[in-house]
Design a protein around this motif. Structure first.
Motif, PDB file in Angstrom:
ATOM      1  N   PRO A 222       0.446  -1.181   0.192  1.00  0.00           N
ATOM      2  CA  PRO A 222       0.050  -0.164   0.098  1.00  0.00           C
ATOM      3  C   PRO A 222       1.162   1.533  -0.510  1.00  0.00           C
ATOM      4  CG  PRO A 222       0.108  -0.942   2.474  1.00  0.00           C
ATOM      5  CD  PRO A 222       0.924  -1.414   1.104  1.00  0.00           C
ATOM      6  N   VAL A 223       2.282   1.141  -0.052  1.00  0.00           N
ATOM      7  CA  VAL A 223       2.824   1.769   0.302  1.00  0.00           C
ATOM      8  C   VAL A 223       3.515   2.843  -1.131  1.00  0.00           C
ATOM      9  CG1 VAL A 223       5.692   3.189   1.378  1.00  0.00           C
ATOM     10  CG2 VAL A 223       3.547   1.935   2.822  1.00  0.00           C
ATOM     11  N   THR A 224       4.218   2.050  -1.783  1.00  0.00           N
ATOM     12  CA  THR A 224       4.259   2.508  -3.116  1.00  0.00           C
ATOM     13  C   THR A 224       3.002   3.577  -3.551  1.00  0.00           C
ATOM     14  OG1 THR A 224       5.346   0.367  -3.448  1.00  0.00           O
ATOM     15  CG2 THR A 224       5.238   1.281  -5.706  1.00  0.00           C
ATOM     16  N   PRO A 225       1.915   3.047  -3.767  1.00  0.00           N
ATOM     17  CA  PRO A 225       1.181   4.668  -4.691  1.00  0.00           C
ATOM     18  C   PRO A 225       1.427   5.802  -4.063  1.00  0.00           C
ATOM     19  CG  PRO A 225       0.033   2.349  -4.720  1.00  0.00           C
ATOM     20  CD  PRO A 225       1.480   2.120  -3.623  1.00  0.00           C
ATOM     21  N   LEU A 226       1.465   6.116  -2.984  1.00  0.00           N
ATOM     22  CA  LEU A 226       1.855   6.893  -2.112  1.00  0.00           C
ATOM     23  C   LEU A 226       2.839   7.666  -2.140  1.00  0.00           C
ATOM     24  CD1 LEU A 226      -0.151   6.217   1.678  1.00  0.00           C
ATOM     25  CD2 LEU A 226      -1.244   6.673  -0.509  1.00  0.00           C
ATOM     26  N   LEU A 227       3.493   7.241  -2.799  1.00  0.00           N
ATOM     27  CA  LEU A 227       5.106   7.943  -2.822  1.00  0.00           C
ATOM     28  C   LEU A 227       5.187   9.139  -4.075  1.00  0.00           C
ATOM     29  CD1 LEU A 227       7.392   5.331  -2.059  1.00  0.00           C
ATOM     30  CD2 LEU A 227       6.473   6.549  -1.056  1.00  0.00           C
ATOM     31  N   ASN A 228       5.846  10.415  -4.187  1.00  0.00           N
ATOM     32  CA  ASN A 228       5.967  11.023  -5.234  1.00  0.00           C
ATOM     33  C   ASN A 228       7.339  10.649  -5.630  1.00  0.00           C
ATOM     34  OD1 ASN A 228       4.171  13.070  -4.362  1.00  0.00           O
ATOM     35  ND2 ASN A 228       5.685  13.865  -2.541  1.00  0.00           N
ATOM     36  N   GLN A 229       7.201  10.615  -7.099  1.00  0.00           N
ATOM     37  CA  GLN A 229       8.029   9.626  -8.045  1.00  0.00           C
ATOM     38  C   GLN A 229       8.809  11.228  -8.197  1.00  0.00           C
ATOM     39  OE1 GLN A 229       7.414   6.596  -8.954  1.00  0.00           O
ATOM     40  NE2 GLN A 229       6.081   6.513  -7.665  1.00  0.00           N
ATOM     41  N   TRP A 230       9.896  10.147  -9.062  1.00  0.00           N
ATOM     42  CA  TRP A 230      11.426  11.097  -8.773  1.00  0.00           C
ATOM     43  C   TRP A 230      11.480  11.257 -10.804  1.00  0.00           C
ATOM     44  CZ3 TRP A 230      13.371  15.035  -6.678  1.00  0.00           C
ATOM     45  CH2 TRP A 230      12.285  15.082  -5.180  1.00  0.00           C
ATOM     46  N   THR A 231      11.369  10.349 -11.237  1.00  0.00           N
ATOM     47  CA  THR A 231      12.051   9.452 -12.521  1.00  0.00           C
ATOM     48  C   THR A 231      11.595  10.294 -13.761  1.00  0.00           C
ATOM     49  OG1 THR A 231      10.422   7.606 -13.327  1.00  0.00           O
ATOM     50  CG2 THR A 231      12.863   7.552 -12.366  1.00  0.00           C
ATOM     51  N   TYR A 232      11.460  11.121 -14.604  1.00  0.00           N
ATOM     52  CA  TYR A 232      10.529  11.656 -15.771  1.00  0.00           C
ATOM     53  C   TYR A 232       9.611  11.637 -16.148  1.00  0.00           C
ATOM     54  CZ  TYR A 232      10.354  15.032 -19.585  1.00  0.00           C
ATOM     55  OH  TYR A 232       9.262  15.886 -20.608  1.00  0.00           O
ATOM     56  N   GLN A 233       9.391   9.690 -16.457  1.00  0.00           N
ATOM     57  CA  GLN A 233       8.390   9.519 -17.125  1.00  0.00           C
ATOM     58  C   GLN A 233       7.212   9.460 -16.043  1.00  0.00           C
ATOM     59  OE1 GLN A 233       9.104   4.488 -17.989  1.00  0.00           O
ATOM     60  NE2 GLN A 233       7.981   5.007 -18.946  1.00  0.00           N
ATOM     61  N   ALA A 234       7.595   8.985 -14.766  1.00  0.00           N
ATOM     62  CA  ALA A 234       6.823   8.784 -13.888  1.00  0.00           C
ATOM     63  C   ALA A 234       6.653  10.118 -13.140  1.00  0.00           C
ATOM     64  CB  ALA A 234       7.684   8.111 -12.430  1.00  0.00           C
ATOM     65  N   MET A 235       6.752  11.163 -13.394  1.00  0.00           N
ATOM     66  CA  MET A 235       6.141  12.428 -12.735  1.00  0.00           C
ATOM     67  C   MET A 235       5.163  12.704 -13.566  1.00  0.00           C
ATOM     68  SD  MET A 235       8.977  14.222 -10.959  1.00  0.00           S
ATOM     69  CE  MET A 235      10.343  14.302 -12.385  1.00  0.00           C
ATOM     70  N   VAL A 236       5.223  12.687 -15.436  1.00  0.00           N
ATOM     71  CA  VAL A 236       4.873  13.589 -17.057  1.00  0.00           C
ATOM     72  C   VAL A 236       3.289  12.359 -15.922  1.00  0.00           C
ATOM     73  CG1 VAL A 236       3.887  12.742 -18.699  1.00  0.00           C
ATOM     74  CG2 VAL A 236       5.909  13.419 -17.713  1.00  0.00           C
ATOM     75  N   HIS A 237       3.328  10.540 -15.836  1.00  0.00           N
ATOM     76  CA  HIS A 237       2.434  10.426 -15.479  1.00  0.00           C
ATOM     77  C   HIS A 237       1.443  10.595 -14.376  1.00  0.00           C
ATOM     78  CE1 HIS A 237      -0.872   6.808 -15.520  1.00  0.00           C
ATOM     79  NE2 HIS A 237      -0.159   6.462 -14.679  1.00  0.00           N
ATOM     80  N   GLU A 238       2.132  10.348 -13.446  1.00  0.00           N
ATOM     81  CA  GLU A 238       1.020  11.449 -12.217  1.00  0.00           C
ATOM     82  C   GLU A 238       0.235  12.396 -12.826  1.00  0.00           C
ATOM     83  OE1 GLU A 238       1.981  11.892  -7.567  1.00  0.00           O
ATOM     84  OE2 GLU A 238       3.726  11.483  -8.686  1.00  0.00           O
ATOM     85  N   LEU A 239       1.366  13.639 -13.015  1.00  0.00           N
ATOM     86  CA  LEU A 239       1.080  14.644 -13.226  1.00  0.00           C
ATOM     87  C   LEU A 239      -0.774  14.729 -14.272  1.00  0.00           C
ATOM     88  CD1 LEU A 239       3.867  16.809 -12.554  1.00  0.00           C
ATOM     89  CD2 LEU A 239       1.404  16.640 -11.322  1.00  0.00           C
ATOM     90  N   LEU A 240       0.365  13.735 -15.819  1.00  0.00           N
ATOM     91  CA  LEU A 240      -0.623  14.102 -17.228  1.00  0.00           C
ATOM     92  C   LEU A 240      -1.583  13.564 -17.590  1.00  0.00           C
ATOM     93  CD1 LEU A 240       1.687  16.108 -18.459  1.00  0.00           C
ATOM     94  CD2 LEU A 240      -0.444  16.788 -17.866  1.00  0.00           C
ATOM     95  N   THR A 241      -1.336  11.672 -16.867  1.00  0.00           N
ATOM     96  CA  THR A 241      -1.523  10.511 -17.445  1.00  0.00           C
ATOM     97  C   THR A 241      -0.524   9.543 -18.628  1.00  0.00           C
ATOM     98  OG1 THR A 241      -3.658  10.499 -16.099  1.00  0.00           O
ATOM     99  CG2 THR A 241      -2.977   8.714 -17.997  1.00  0.00           C
ATOM    100  N   ILE A 242       0.143   9.039 -19.080  1.00  0.00           N
ATOM    101  CA  ILE A 242       0.494   8.049 -20.349  1.00  0.00           C
ATOM    102  C   ILE A 242      -0.309   7.206 -20.796  1.00  0.00           C
ATOM    103  CG2 ILE A 242       2.498   7.898 -21.639  1.00  0.00           C
ATOM    104  CD1 ILE A 242       4.606   8.892 -19.429  1.00  0.00           C
ATOM    105  N   GLN A 243      -0.566   6.755 -21.662  1.00  0.00           N
ATOM    106  CA  GLN A 243      -1.384   5.606 -22.125  1.00  0.00           C
ATOM    107  C   GLN A 243      -1.073   5.345 -23.409  1.00  0.00           C
ATOM    108  OE1 GLN A 243      -3.415   4.259 -20.817  1.00  0.00           O
ATOM    109  NE2 GLN A 243      -4.812   2.601 -22.310  1.00  0.00           N
TER     110      GLN A 243
END
Length: 277
Positions: A222-243
């Protein structure tokens, strides 16, 4: 173990087997994503593939001068549509490739429908997944469980996808699963049964250290989904969503029309390849 390389190799082989001349690529709603995520349209155009069609599209124009490379999943609906296609072929020659194991009975049905003898090739190419990056793949399955039990169709699709990945990478792994999860057990057992049933396909050269398929239950972390991402790809997905390596900006009023959809691919974008991880 590079799934993008494996998928591109399959697609390249399909096109090469059709030989020289103008070609059309006929796909279904899923395989069109399998192809588009690893091959840029400009790359395929260089291989004399000038037309891209969905098998579900109505009123497709007949063009007998084209060779048709058909890449579809071996589903009941696709087999039925292929039978209709072969009874009234719109293209001169057909090279048919299934993204997973197809039954002998379905191949027989297609042979019976091929009254015009337009089929030149029927093969299984095990590319039944979306190759997001060299070491990441997806089946785009959402909502696979209810009350901590597998949805039957989702379980079957997951098994088909995993075995396809193994076959495309030419690996027959030892299977490990989380002992306290009934869902991981059912998936592991279903994969094991498929490997046993299709033993001839998994007859690869043994290695000193066998590969492993490790199946974990997401609810145990349950912890991982609550963490802030630090890679470029992960941050783009978290803020804008990559499909499927695509980012939609169409909901932003200040963005110009030509930037409504951006493609982020480490294969085709030199800047993204340097910073995505």
């Amino acid at each position: 173990m590079d799934v993008i390389y494996a998928m591109k190799k399959y697609i390249t082989e399909m096109i090469d087997q059709a030989g020289p001349g103008m070609k059309v690529l006929l796909m279904d709603d899923e395989t069109i994503s399998f192809v588009s995520i690893v091959y840029a349209q400009s790359e395929i155009l260089q291989k004399e593939v000038y037309l891209f069609e969905k098998i579900t599209a109505a009123n497709r124009e007949a063009m007998k001068q084209l060779k048709c490379i058909t890449f579809v999943r071996p589903s009941v609906d696709n087999i039925a549509m292929l039978r209709e296609e072969l009874r009234n072929p719109k293209y001169g020659q057909y090279y048919i490739y299934f993204s997973n194991v197809v039954s002998k009975q379905d191949v027989k049905y297609l042979a019976e429908a091929d009254e015009h003898e337009s089929v030149r090739e029927v093969q299984e190419f095990f590319g039944d997944y979306i190759a997001v990056s060299p070491h990441l793949f997806s089946f785009n399955i959402i909502g696979c469980k209810a009350a901590n039990q597998w949805n039957r169709k989702c379980l079957q699709r997951t098994v088909e996808g995993l075995t396809s990945v193994m076959l495309s990478l030419r690996k027959c792994p030892a299977i490990r699963y989380q002992a306290n999860s009934d869902m991981t057990y059912k998936l592991a057992e279903a994969v094991r049964q498929t490997i046993s049933k299709e033993a001839s396909l998994f007859d690869f050269r043994r290695t000193d250290v066998p590969p492993q398929l490790i199946i974990l239950d997401r609810k145990e972390d349950p912890v991982t989904p609550l963490l802030n991402q630090w890679t470029y790809q992960a941050m783009v997905h978290e803020l804008l969503t990559i499909q499927n390596n695509r980012v939609s900006l169409s909901h932003l009023p200040s963005v110009s029309k030509d930037l409504h959809e951006l493609i982020l691919s480490s294969e085709h974008d030199e800047f993204y390849a340097k910073v995505w991880l």
